[in-house]
Design a protein around this motif. Structure first.
Motif, PDB file in Angstrom:
ATOM      1  N   ALA A  42       0.811  -1.216   0.000  1.00 35.39           N
ATOM      2  CA  ALA A  42       0.000   0.000   0.000  1.00 35.39           C
ATOM      3  C   ALA A  42       0.845   1.269   0.000  1.00 35.39           C
ATOM      4  O   ALA A  42       0.437   2.299  -0.532  1.00 35.39           O
ATOM      5  N   GLU A  43       2.026   1.209   0.595  1.00 39.23           N
ATOM      6  CA  GLU A  43       2.897   2.383   0.633  1.00 39.23           C
ATOM      7  C   GLU A  43       3.667   2.497  -0.681  1.00 39.23           C
ATOM      8  O   GLU A  43       3.909   1.494  -1.357  1.00 39.23           O
ATOM      9  N   ASP A  44       4.079   3.719  -1.011  1.00 39.99           N
ATOM     10  CA  ASP A  44       4.738   3.930  -2.300  1.00 39.99           C
ATOM     11  C   ASP A  44       6.258   3.931  -2.216  1.00 39.99           C
ATOM     12  O   ASP A  44       6.930   4.470  -3.086  1.00 39.99           O
ATOM     13  N   VAL A  45       6.794   3.312  -1.164  1.00 39.71           N
ATOM     14  CA  VAL A  45       8.251   3.195  -1.024  1.00 39.71           C
ATOM     15  C   VAL A  45       8.630   1.723  -0.941  1.00 39.71           C
ATOM     16  O   VAL A  45       7.788   0.868  -0.637  1.00 39.71           O
ATOM     17  N   LEU A  46       9.894   1.434  -1.210  1.00 40.38           N
ATOM     18  CA  LEU A  46      10.394   0.062  -1.113  1.00 40.38           C
ATOM     19  C   LEU A  46      10.170  -0.481   0.297  1.00 40.38           C
ATOM     20  O   LEU A  46      10.118   0.281   1.265  1.00 40.38           O
ATOM     21  N   PRO A  47      10.020  -1.802   0.442  1.00 39.47           N
ATOM     22  CA  PRO A  47       9.895  -2.382   1.779  1.00 39.47           C
ATOM     23  C   PRO A  47      11.037  -1.925   2.685  1.00 39.47           C
ATOM     24  O   PRO A  47      12.202  -1.932   2.271  1.00 39.47           O
TER      25      PRO A  47
END
Length: 403
Positions: free
Chosen positions: A34-39
């Motif tokens: 859901a987030e727009d950054v890498l894990p």
């Protein structure tokens, strides 16, 4: 070609897809987050990252190149609307993604204050993901005033960071003592003394009644004892809840999270779960562990089992918390303990050993890694430790491992 999809791109999801490739799976893998950054790793968010001591790139579990080189499709900034378990499809808006096996590593949500008591005012923060910390960071400055709601580890870690930045901190805990749900009175006493020595105003047996604001921003807290505190921002640390809504809507069995068997399989054979969102059998009971080690270990076992390994997940619970210059290390689960033995270490180090009768079940060690490692190995082996030896600060603990 077989397609494995993973929903949830946190520590568990990232660990699961990496383990699939390491185990030789050569089919398609899609990791949806859901987030727009890498894990990324979460523990440093509220500490080193918030303090400006760690750059964003250092939070990432693996670089972008890892996913490219391992042919893992990343779908970031993507919310899954629904899952059709019968058709084995994931629905994202009008898009439909088919899968052969699916893993849910959806993590957990922070509990928030209701809007009826001011929880929707600007300046009221939770500490869970990158967006939460980025939103809070500008407020954490010298001379600011904050109220921290909740005296568990989340609240205490936030208090430590704020105090280090010169913020005036008041922490309220509605229970009789901080850490009441998770630790013995001895550990509560230790951290109460630690925080007060750094100027934190800890108020136990006191809750939040409501927040007040001006122009939509929080300015004042009214406590359950009638006292009022002027605040510039509020940090809410009242626990987390498993993110099991998607699983529930899919028809999976829910029991304090997504119910799995000892292999990590849910009530629907083609769907698995791991990490904060999953509950699993453990020593005759069912538990859910909220920790990085569990997210990694459980996800890796699930990855192997998705490939047919049939491995039982045997949890080895351990946790940690950093507050000021103190590293707390916890091994085991203290539920059901009835007595605690204190061991004094060198240079202010101390550990509290939890027993049920004469059986060692857990340990809290403050700046005492040697005591922690011995206790952890004993607990994992199902052994105990002679209380007279533990209580004697001059006694060598290592022979306990050979007993």
């Amino acid at each position: 070609m077989t397609h494995i999809a993973v929903i949830g791109a946190g520590q568990a999801g990232a660990s699961l897809v990496a383990k699939l490739r390491k185990s030789g799976f050569d089919g398609d893998i899609t990791l949806i987050g859901a987030e727009d950054v890498l894990p990324y790793q979460r523990p440093p968010l509220s500490k080193a990252y918030l303090l400006g001591e760690m750059e964003l790139e250092r939070l990432f579990l693996r670089p972008q190149s890892f996913y490219v080189e391992n042919n893992i499709t990343l779908r970031l900034g993507t919310k899954v609307d629904s899952i059709d378990a019968d058709a084995k499809t994931i629905h994202i808006g009008d898009e439909v993604i088919s899968y052969d096996q699916l893993a849910l590593t959806t993590g957990s949500h922070p509990r928030r204050l209701p809007a009826t008591i001011g929880g929707d005012l600007d300046g009221v923060h939770v500490v869970r993901d990158l967006g939460d910390v980025d939103a809070m960071a500008p407020s954490v400055s010298e001379g600011a005033r904050t109220l921290i709601v909740g005296g568990g580890y989340i609240g205490l870690e936030a208090a430590a960071v704020c105090a280090k930045r010169g913020v005036s901190v008041t922490l309220v805990e509605m229970a009789d003592r901080i850490l009441q749900r998770v630790a013995a009175p001895e550990t509560s006493d230790y951290f109460r003394t630690l925080h007060r020595s750094h100027g934190v105003d800890i108020r136990e047996g006191v809750g939040l009644n409501h927040l007040e604001g001006e122009d939509g921003k929080v300015t004042r807290a009214v406590l359950s004892d009638g006292s009022m505190i002027e605040v510039d921002f509020v940090v809410v640390g009242v626990g987390i809840a498993p993110a099991s809504e998607l699983a529930d809507a899919t028809g999976l069995e829910i029991e304090n999270g997504i119910r799995t068997d000892a292999h990590g399989r849910t009530s629907i054979a083609s769907i698995w779960a791991a990490g904060d969102c999953a509950s699993f059998p453990f020593k005759g009971q069912r538990i859910r562990l909220e920790s990085v080690p569990n997210a990694i270990d459980q996800a890796e076992v699930v990855a192997e089992n998705m490939l047919g390994a049939q491995k039982t997940y045997v949890a080895t619970p351990w946790f940690w918390s950093d507050q000021y210059d103190v590293k707390l290390q916890i091994a085991g689960l203290n539920s059901g303990y009835d007595n605690v033995v204190t061991r004094q270490g060198a240079e202010g180090a101390v550990s509290f050993w939890y027993y049920t009768g004469d059986q060692l079940v857990a340990v809290d060690a403050m700046n005492d890694p040697r005591a922690y490692m011995v206790a952890k190995r004993l607990i994992e082996a199902g052994k105990t430790a002679d209380k007279t030896i533990v209580a004697n600060p001059d006694a060598d603990l290592k022979p306990l491992l050979k007993a």
